[in-house]
Design an enzyme around this catalytic site. Structure first.
Site, PDB file in Angstrom:
ATOM      1  N   HIS A  53      65.099  63.713  11.437  1.00 19.22           N
ATOM      2  CA  HIS A  53      63.780  63.878  10.848  1.00 19.22           C
ATOM      3  C   HIS A  53      61.772  62.438  11.126  1.00 19.22           C
ATOM      4  O   HIS A  53      62.286  61.588  10.734  1.00 19.22           O
ATOM      5  CB  HIS A  53      64.231  63.344   8.860  1.00 19.22           C
ATOM      6  CG  HIS A  53      63.033  63.670   8.047  1.00 19.22           C
ATOM      7  ND1 HIS A  53      62.697  63.589   6.816  1.00 19.22           N
ATOM      8  CD2 HIS A  53      61.677  63.810   8.782  1.00 19.22           C
ATOM      9  CE1 HIS A  53      61.429  64.479   6.532  1.00 19.22           C
ATOM     10  NE2 HIS A  53      60.742  64.154   7.276  1.00 19.22           N
ATOM     11  N   ASN A  87      54.409  69.433  11.674  1.00 19.81           N
ATOM     12  CA  ASN A  87      53.080  69.284  10.611  1.00 19.81           C
ATOM     13  C   ASN A  87      52.050  68.297  11.765  1.00 19.81           C
ATOM     14  O   ASN A  87      51.342  67.817  11.287  1.00 19.81           O
ATOM     15  CB  ASN A  87      53.216  68.634   9.438  1.00 19.81           C
ATOM     16  CG  ASN A  87      54.037  67.496   9.467  1.00 19.81           C
ATOM     17  OD1 ASN A  87      54.689  67.049  10.190  1.00 19.81           O
ATOM     18  ND2 ASN A  87      53.802  66.379   8.449  1.00 19.81           N
ATOM     19  N   HIS A 230      65.314  64.167   2.762  1.00 19.92           N
ATOM     20  CA  HIS A 230      64.698  63.038   1.621  1.00 19.92           C
ATOM     21  C   HIS A 230      65.327  63.136  -0.072  1.00 19.92           C
ATOM     22  O   HIS A 230      63.983  63.088  -0.566  1.00 19.92           O
ATOM     23  CB  HIS A 230      63.269  62.286   1.573  1.00 19.92           C
ATOM     24  CG  HIS A 230      62.052  63.441   2.348  1.00 19.92           C
ATOM     25  ND1 HIS A 230      62.049  65.364   1.335  1.00 19.92           N
ATOM     26  CD2 HIS A 230      60.789  63.316   2.866  1.00 19.92           C
ATOM     27  CE1 HIS A 230      61.324  65.099   1.661  1.00 19.92           C
ATOM     28  NE2 HIS A 230      60.844  64.798   3.045  1.00 19.92           N
ATOM     29  N   ASP A 304      62.077  59.504   8.620  1.00 21.38           N
ATOM     30  CA  ASP A 304      61.205  60.208   8.184  1.00 21.38           C
ATOM     31  C   ASP A 304      59.865  59.246   9.202  1.00 21.38           C
ATOM     32  O   ASP A 304      59.161  58.553   8.213  1.00 21.38           O
ATOM     33  CB  ASP A 304      61.302  60.571   6.842  1.00 21.38           C
ATOM     34  CG  ASP A 304      59.896  60.684   6.038  1.00 21.38           C
ATOM     35  OD1 ASP A 304      59.022  61.503   7.259  1.00 21.38           O
ATOM     36  OD2 ASP A 304      59.634  61.660   4.926  1.00 21.38           O
ATOM     37  N   HIS A 308      50.514  56.939  10.528  1.00 19.59           N
ATOM     38  CA  HIS A 308      49.060  57.114  10.327  1.00 19.59           C
ATOM     39  C   HIS A 308      48.467  56.372  10.956  1.00 19.59           C
ATOM     40  O   HIS A 308      49.082  55.090  10.617  1.00 19.59           O
ATOM     41  CB  HIS A 308      49.321  57.579   8.798  1.00 19.59           C
ATOM     42  CG  HIS A 308      49.500  58.287   7.872  1.00 19.59           C
ATOM     43  ND1 HIS A 308      49.210  60.159   8.138  1.00 19.59           N
ATOM     44  CD2 HIS A 308      50.546  59.365   7.152  1.00 19.59           C
ATOM     45  CE1 HIS A 308      49.690  60.426   7.438  1.00 19.59           C
ATOM     46  NE2 HIS A 308      50.849  60.068   7.376  1.00 19.59           N
TER      47      HIS A 308
HETATM   48  O1  DOR Z   1      55.092  61.205   3.378  1.00 15.28           O
HETATM   49  C1  DOR Z   1      54.809  61.876   3.820  1.00 15.28           C
HETATM   50  N1  DOR Z   1      54.793  62.107   5.239  1.00 15.28           N
HETATM   51  N2  DOR Z   1      55.929  62.857   3.734  1.00 15.28           N
HETATM   52  C2  DOR Z   1      55.877  64.150   4.176  1.00 15.28           C
HETATM   53  O2  DOR Z   1      56.490  64.913   3.783  1.00 15.28           O
HETATM   54  C3  DOR Z   1      54.799  64.213   5.497  1.00 15.28           C
HETATM   55  C4  DOR Z   1      55.153  62.711   6.895  1.00 15.28           C
HETATM   56  C5  DOR Z   1      54.279  63.042   7.355  1.00 15.28           C
HETATM   57  O3  DOR Z   1      53.444  63.835   8.043  1.00 15.28           O
HETATM   58  O4  DOR Z   1      52.949  62.008   7.452  1.00 15.28           O
HETATM   59 ZN    ZN Z   2      59.156  63.819   6.525  1.00 15.40          ZN
END
Ligand code: DOR
Ligand code: ZN
Length: 431
Positions: A53, A87, A230, A304, A308
């Site tokens: 992930h 994504n 998650h 995860d 950013h």
């Molecule tokens: O907090 C998150 N950030 N949850 C997600 O499902 C996507 C992820 C992202 O791609 O930034």
């Molecule tokens: Zn994710």
């Protein structure tokens, strides 16, 4: 080319590990002939983390992260294989977009896989990507979260599951129902609520539960492999547990280190750096997840990793994107918990971070220290004491809600397909 790694601590015993080119040849308590020797001086050697992930970004979001920075972060965190979520911009929703991503991923320093992303209108594209054989599963977002399309229609969800089943691939689901979140958003719409402290109330635990319930119901009908990503609440966990005990289809549960180790209390200090979807929850949830993990109801731990830009995260709550990096902290957090509190056994960590992810993705010869398997290892200095400090991260995202956490154990070297990568200033071998 044969390399002998001597003085490795494996399962509590000092061993000699012989690598023949890319693969492990033997693990023995006595030395073997080799072209060169690496001395670990008693450090731990474990299978590297296979992280199912991660969000690697790149392409039009390379400012957030690219394959070079992400794979460098993976090496630093003892992660030897990463699976990238769809994504991205553009999203991995067509074969053409997948090929674009494969092109930029070619510079990765670690092994990798990719998922195709479901949208309300790309069933044929998904089939093309599955046919071509280069996606490892289908990711479905049941709610909006960082540049993705939401799939909420039950019929379409069934078709997606059936398609995945046809190709014997898992459906990986982000379980929060968008309609439910939208309803809760209405209750917290004023300026007074423009604070990350309301994130958990808005993206309410009920919405996560309903989504898990929906996916379990669909998959029990279609009988596809389902991976609930998650899991964050006690109620979701109870439901998954109940299904696992009786289901006649494979249902897998993932937890993240942040849902395991952090509660929403950390947001008072971390602010938006701790904004993530699904949100951080309560103490009773972390306890329920830990309990489930120790009892064998959790299948994998995924980072995860969701990088950013710092400036994006410093915007007011509503505008700040969700997610934070995890490649450099996940395995160290788990190992530290094992080394300090001693409540998570080492073999459980290895099973959840390596052996199970490999089996679920049907990877050949990865995830175990066995003859013939790829030599993908993490070497840990179990005596080192470090403090999490985002400014030293190799990911481009230099922030974390784990800032300042004291950890025991440090990843000093990572082996990828038999080749070692040392972390800065920590050369530990001699020829
Ligand atoms: O907090 C998150 N950030 N949850 C997600 O499902 C996507 C992820 C992202 O791609 O930034
Ligand atoms: Zn994710």
């Amino acid at each position: 080319m044969k390399t002998l790694i001597q003085n490795c601590l494996i399962d509590g015993a000092l061993q000699f590990v012989l690598i023949n080119n890319e693969c492990l040849e033997s693990v023995t308590p006595f030395p073997q002939e080799a072209d060169r020797i690496i001395d670990l001086e008693g450090k731990m050697l474990i299978p590297g983390m296979i992280d199912l992930h991660t969000h690697i970004r790149d392409l039009q979001q390379a400012y957030k992260e690219d394959w070079h920075s992400a794979s460098s972060a993976a090496l630093a965190g003892g992660v030897t294989t990463i699976f990238d979520m769809p994504n991205t911009v553009p999203a991995t929703d067509t074969l053409e977009h997948l090929m674009e991503k494969q092109h930029v991923a070619a510079c990765s320093k670690v092994n990798y896989g990719m998922y195709g992303g479901a949208t309300p209108h790309n069933l044929e594209d998904l089939e093309e990507m599955l046919d071509e054989g280069s996606i490892s599963g289908i990711k479905v977002f049941l709610s909006a979260s960082s540049s993705n399309e939401v799939v909420a229609d039950e019929n379409l969800l069934k078709q997606i599951c059936a398609l995945a089943r046809k190709y014997d691939k898992p459906v990986l689901t982000h379980c929060e129902l968008q309609d439910c979140i939208t309803e809760h958003e209405k209750m917290y719409h004023g300026d007074a609520y423009n604070s990350v402290m309301y994130h958990g109330a808005i993206r309410n635990r009920v919405c996560a539960y309903k989504a898990v319930e929906l996916m379990l119901r669909i998959s029990s009908e279609v009988k596809n492999k389902l991976m609930i990503l998650h899991v964050s609440t006690e109620e979701e966990m109870q439901l998954v547990k109940a299904y696992k005990q009786t289901a006649d289809f494979p249902v897998y549960a993932e937890v993240t280190p942040h849902h395991l180790f952090l509660t929403e209390d950390v947001l008072k200090d971390a602010g938006n750096y701790g904004k993530v979807n699904p949100p951080l929850r309560m103490m009773k949830d972390t306890e329920a997840l830990m309990n489930a993990l120790l009892k064998g109801y959790i299948d994998t731990i995924g980072s995860d990793h969701a990088p950013h830009g710092l400036q994006e995260k410093q915007k007011p709550y509503r505008e700040a994107p969700s997610g934070f990096p995890g490649l450099e902290t996940s395995l160290p957090l788990l190992l530290s918990r094992h080394l300090q509190q001693k409540d998570i056994p080492l073999d459980t960590i290895i099973r959840l971070t390596s052996t199970n992810p490999s089996q679920i993705m049907q990877l050949e010869k990865r995830g175990k220290l066995l003859p013939g398997y790829y030599a993908d290892f993490a070497v840990i200095d179990q005596h080192a004491e470090v403090v999490v400090s985002a400014e030293h991260f190799l990911t481009k995202a230099k922030y974390t809600p784990f800032e300042g956490f004291p950890l025991q154990g440090k990843v000093v070297t990572t082996f990828i397909n038999g080749k070692e990568h040392h972390q800065k200033g920590k050369a530990i071998f001699h020829d």
